[in-house]
Write an enzyme that holds these catalytic residues in place. Structure first.
Site, short mmCIF file in Angstrom:
data_model
loop_
_atom_site.label_atom_id
_atom_site.label_comp_id
_atom_site.label_asym_id
_atom_site.label_seq_id
_atom_site.Cartn_x
_atom_site.Cartn_y
_atom_site.Cartn_z
N GLY A 263 47.85 39.64 50.45
CA GLY A 263 47.24 39.50 49.13
C GLY A 263 48.12 40.04 48.03
O GLY A 263 49.20 40.58 48.27
N GLY A 265 49.20 42.40 44.79
CA GLY A 265 49.08 43.82 44.45
C GLY A 265 50.06 44.69 45.20
O GLY A 265 50.77 44.28 46.12
N GLU A 288 49.52 32.75 49.86
CA GLU A 288 49.45 32.05 48.57
C GLU A 288 50.51 32.51 47.59
O GLU A 288 51.16 31.72 46.95
CB GLU A 288 48.04 32.11 47.98
CG GLU A 288 47.48 33.50 47.87
CD GLU A 288 46.18 33.55 47.12
OE1 GLU A 288 45.26 32.82 47.48
OE2 GLU A 288 46.09 34.34 46.16
N ASN A 378 39.77 41.79 38.77
CA ASN A 378 40.54 40.54 38.68
C ASN A 378 39.72 39.33 39.13
O ASN A 378 39.55 38.38 38.38
CB ASN A 378 41.80 40.63 39.56
CG ASN A 378 42.70 41.77 39.14
OD1 ASN A 378 42.80 42.08 37.96
ND2 ASN A 378 43.35 42.42 40.09
N GLY A 382 42.21 34.46 46.52
CA GLY A 382 42.21 33.77 47.81
C GLY A 382 41.71 34.64 48.94
O GLY A 382 41.69 34.19 50.09
N1 COA Z 1 36.82 51.99 42.15
C1 COA Z 1 37.37 51.87 40.92
N2 COA Z 1 38.68 51.65 40.71
C2 COA Z 1 39.48 51.57 41.78
C3 COA Z 1 38.99 51.70 43.09
C4 COA Z 1 37.59 51.92 43.26
N3 COA Z 1 37.05 52.04 44.46
N4 COA Z 1 40.02 51.59 43.95
C5 COA Z 1 41.12 51.37 43.21
N5 COA Z 1 40.80 51.38 41.91
C6 COA Z 1 41.70 51.17 40.77
C7 COA Z 1 42.99 51.95 40.89
O1 COA Z 1 42.81 53.28 40.43
C8 COA Z 1 43.89 51.13 40.01
O2 COA Z 1 43.56 51.43 38.66
P1 COA Z 1 44.68 51.54 37.51
O3 COA Z 1 45.24 50.14 37.40
O4 COA Z 1 43.90 51.98 36.32
O5 COA Z 1 45.65 52.55 38.03
C9 COA Z 1 43.44 49.70 40.25
O6 COA Z 1 42.11 49.79 40.78
C10 COA Z 1 44.34 48.93 41.23
O7 COA Z 1 44.35 49.62 42.44
P2 COA Z 1 45.64 49.79 43.35
O8 COA Z 1 45.29 50.87 44.33
O9 COA Z 1 46.86 49.99 42.52
O10 COA Z 1 45.69 48.43 44.18
P3 COA Z 1 46.34 46.98 43.92
O11 COA Z 1 47.28 46.89 42.79
O12 COA Z 1 46.85 46.62 45.24
O13 COA Z 1 45.07 46.06 43.54
C11 COA Z 1 42.94 44.97 43.86
C12 COA Z 1 43.89 46.12 44.27
C13 COA Z 1 41.74 45.01 44.80
C14 COA Z 1 42.48 45.16 42.41
C15 COA Z 1 43.73 43.62 43.98
O14 COA Z 1 44.29 43.53 45.27
C16 COA Z 1 42.82 42.42 43.75
O15 COA Z 1 42.56 42.04 42.61
N6 COA Z 1 42.33 41.80 44.83
C17 COA Z 1 41.42 40.66 44.73
C18 COA Z 1 42.15 39.35 44.79
C19 COA Z 1 42.84 39.17 46.10
O16 COA Z 1 42.66 39.93 47.04
N7 COA Z 1 43.63 38.16 46.24
C20 COA Z 1 44.25 38.00 47.56
C21 COA Z 1 44.75 36.74 47.86
S1 COA Z 1 46.36 36.68 47.04
#
Ligand code: COA
Length: 498
Positions: A263, A265, A288, A378, A382
């Site tokens: 995924g 991130g 993807e 976000n 996928g």
């Molecule tokens: N509650 C609130 N905020 C949370 C949290 C929770 N349980 N866990 C993490 N966060 C916050 C982090 O503090 C960070 O905040 P910041 O940007 O203010 O620092 C932010 O969420 C991103 O977290 P991070 O640990 O840096 O993870 P990431 O960059 O890998 O992103 C998702 C994690 C879940 C947001 C991201 O993977 C996503 O949007 N996933 C959904 C879409 C997807 O999975 N697509 C996959 C197919 S490509």
């Protein structure tokens, strides 16, 4: 020269300014634009539209592949141009407008948008705006760094605007494979049985009469903003590597594993990067977004082939890869996102899917999208396409967020994107819970013991012990399931709940 890239000579007199092209888009229209995780988005027409919306208020429904680069979602949101947006976004300004209720955001599985369009279950596209490196002799559109939903948008739209980006390398020609599934019912199987199969065309076939305007552009894609691996993400990668070594030892997987999906991130990228120092070899991807880690693994000789829908790189990786793209071309394919994320193909290939959770609960339900249950981050992207249909569905997350004020393992997730039935493995820096074949009570034991941060583990165990006394297949203290989330909302830390 832009006209050299328009190989169908009769289309050359369609070259106009971005403003003139944007004039085909009227208030209230549905617009489909190219762009997938900051790659290959149309760049000039959306800016011209936002300029116009600032002068004369107008609204559009905007569909894309996924998120856009070059601050385009921000610019369009701040110009109040967007009334509806689908199927994914990741921009803080747009996120604010969505959470304020100004923009209606339709958070969709990325494989599904064009199915809904094709079967006319949602409003049809009026105008498609597609970034291309070239137009072929037959009027076919050759996309740039993403395919996303561009092919079906262009095929179904009434009018098509093409942005030819003269600074996107022509070495991209040949990397795309545009396969459009036949109509339902009685659809033929999608002829992909290996990640490197190419059943489609190298360009998007459109009726050239629909191309109403061509705009020359030259802006680069935005680079990704993922962070380097840290101690926690390296620990997550180590736990997963050890798990896969166990699967190989047990004879369930070979050293080439099975095609990988990772995924978006920082965490997922870091986990894949961790495979460089692993015993695995001859890896393949059916994913993807192809991020830095894909190219790191190819360069390290660990990965043979990667299939995706877009290429999104950090600045350093972009500078190394794009000028030498021809070197990678025969190891890559970019497909429409309905094919890269197609449940049929994912199930057939036996994908190992690694996606990121915001939070998971003691039974393995996963929230990937909503902060504290209500506010979109976000979108599901996928992750659902892959998680439900994977050979092995892995979710990774750090065990705490916001300096420890949030536990990512909670009694009950505050929003469900991936239910317990779609989740096989949960991994945090604390450890790994292998949930395959386990009942809810067995899952809870492993998740609490292996994945929860020590600051939260005793309180989660106490919650579970009390729940078990009340009985049930999936025991809960219903009046307390969101006590941790409420404590964070009211007092700034989940720890205030215990
Ligand atoms: N509650 C609130 N905020 C949370 C949290 C929770 N349980 N866990 C993490 N966060 C916050 C982090 O503090 C960070 O905040 P910041 O940007 O203010 O620092 C932010 O969420 C991103 O977290 P991070 O640990 O840096 O993870 P990431 O960059 O890998 O992103 C998702 C994690 C879940 C947001 C991201 O993977 C996503 O949007 N996933 C959904 C879409 C997807 O999975 N697509 C996959 C197919 S490509």
């Amino acid at each position: 020269m832009v006209s050299d890239r328009i190989r169908m000579a009769s289309l050359r007199d369609k070259i106009v300014s971005a403003e003139e092209a944007a004039s085909y888009i009227k208030d209230g229209m549905v617009v489909g634009m190219s762009g997938f995780t900051r790659a290959g988005e149309a760049k000039a027409v959306p800016m011209a539209l936002a300029d116009r919306a600032r002068r004369e208020p107008m609204k559009i429904t905007l569909m894309t592949g996924a998120s856009l680069g070059n601050d385009l979602d921000k610019t369009m949101a701040e110009a109040h141009l967007l009334s509806r947006r689908m199927p994914f976004q990741s921009d803080p300004a747009l996120r604010r407008e969505i959470n304020d209720g100004e923009v209606m955001f339709i958070d969709q599985h990325l494989s599904e948008t064009v199915e809904l369009l094709r079967s006319r279950q949602i409003r049809p596209i009026d105008v498609a705006v597609i970034e291309a490196i070239a137009i072929t002799e037959s009027g076919g559109i050759v996309p740039t760094t993403s395919v996303g939903n561009s092919a079906t948008f262009a095929i179904l739209a009434e009018k098509v605007i093409v942005e030819i980006n003269v600074n996107q390398t022509m070495a991209l020609e040949g990397v795309h494979d545009i396969y459009i599934p036949s109509r339902r019912p009685h659809r033929q199987p999608i002829p992909i049985t290996n990640p490197d199969d190419r059943p489609g065309l190298g360009y998007i076939p459109v009726d050239p009469a629909k191309i109403v305007a061509i705009v020359e552009t030259g802006k680069k894609d935005s680079t990704s903003n993922i962070l380097d691996p840290d101690d926690e993400t390296e620990a997550i990668a180590r736990h997963l590597t050890r798990f896969f070594e166990g699967e190989v030892a047990a004879g369930r997987l070979g050293l080439s594993l099975q095609p990988l999906q990772a995924g978006i991130g920082t965490i997922a990228n870091a986990v894949l990067h961790g495979f460089i120092d692993s015993p695995f070899k001859d890896l393949t991807m059916y994913s993807e977004v192809l991020q830095d880690s894909t190219f790191d693994l190819i360069d390290a000789g660990k990965m043979l082939f990667a299939s995706g829908s877009s290429i999104t790189l950090s600045k350093a990786r972009d500078e190394a890869v794009m000028p030498n793209f021809a070197r990678y071309r025969d190891k890559l394919v970019l497909r429409p996102q309905e094919i890269s994320n197609h449940p049929e193909v994912i199930r057939r290939l036996g994908i190992i899917a690694i996606n990121t959770a915001l939070e998971a609960d003691i039974y393995g339900n996963v929230n990937s999208t909503h902060v504290n249950g209500t506010h979109i981050m976000n979108g599901i992207g996928g992750s659902g396409d892959f998680a439900r249909n994977a050979y092995l569905s892995v979710f990774v997350t750090k065990s705490i967020a916001k300096g420890g004020a949030i536990s990512s393992i909670v009694p009950f997730v505050s929003h469900v994107d991936h239910c317990e039935h779609d989740v096989d493995l949960i991994v945090t820096e604390q450890g790994l819970a292998d949930l395959r074949g386990l009942a809810p009570r067995e899952r809870a034991k492993l998740i609490i013991e292996n994945c929860t941060h020590p600051d939260y583990r005793p309180a989660l165990q106490a919650y579970y012990d009390e729940a078990v006394k009340r009985g049930g297949q999936t025991p809960h203290c219903l009046e307390k399931v969101f006590a941790w989330h409420l404590a964070y909302k009211d007092k700034g830390t989940m720890k205030a709940a215990f």
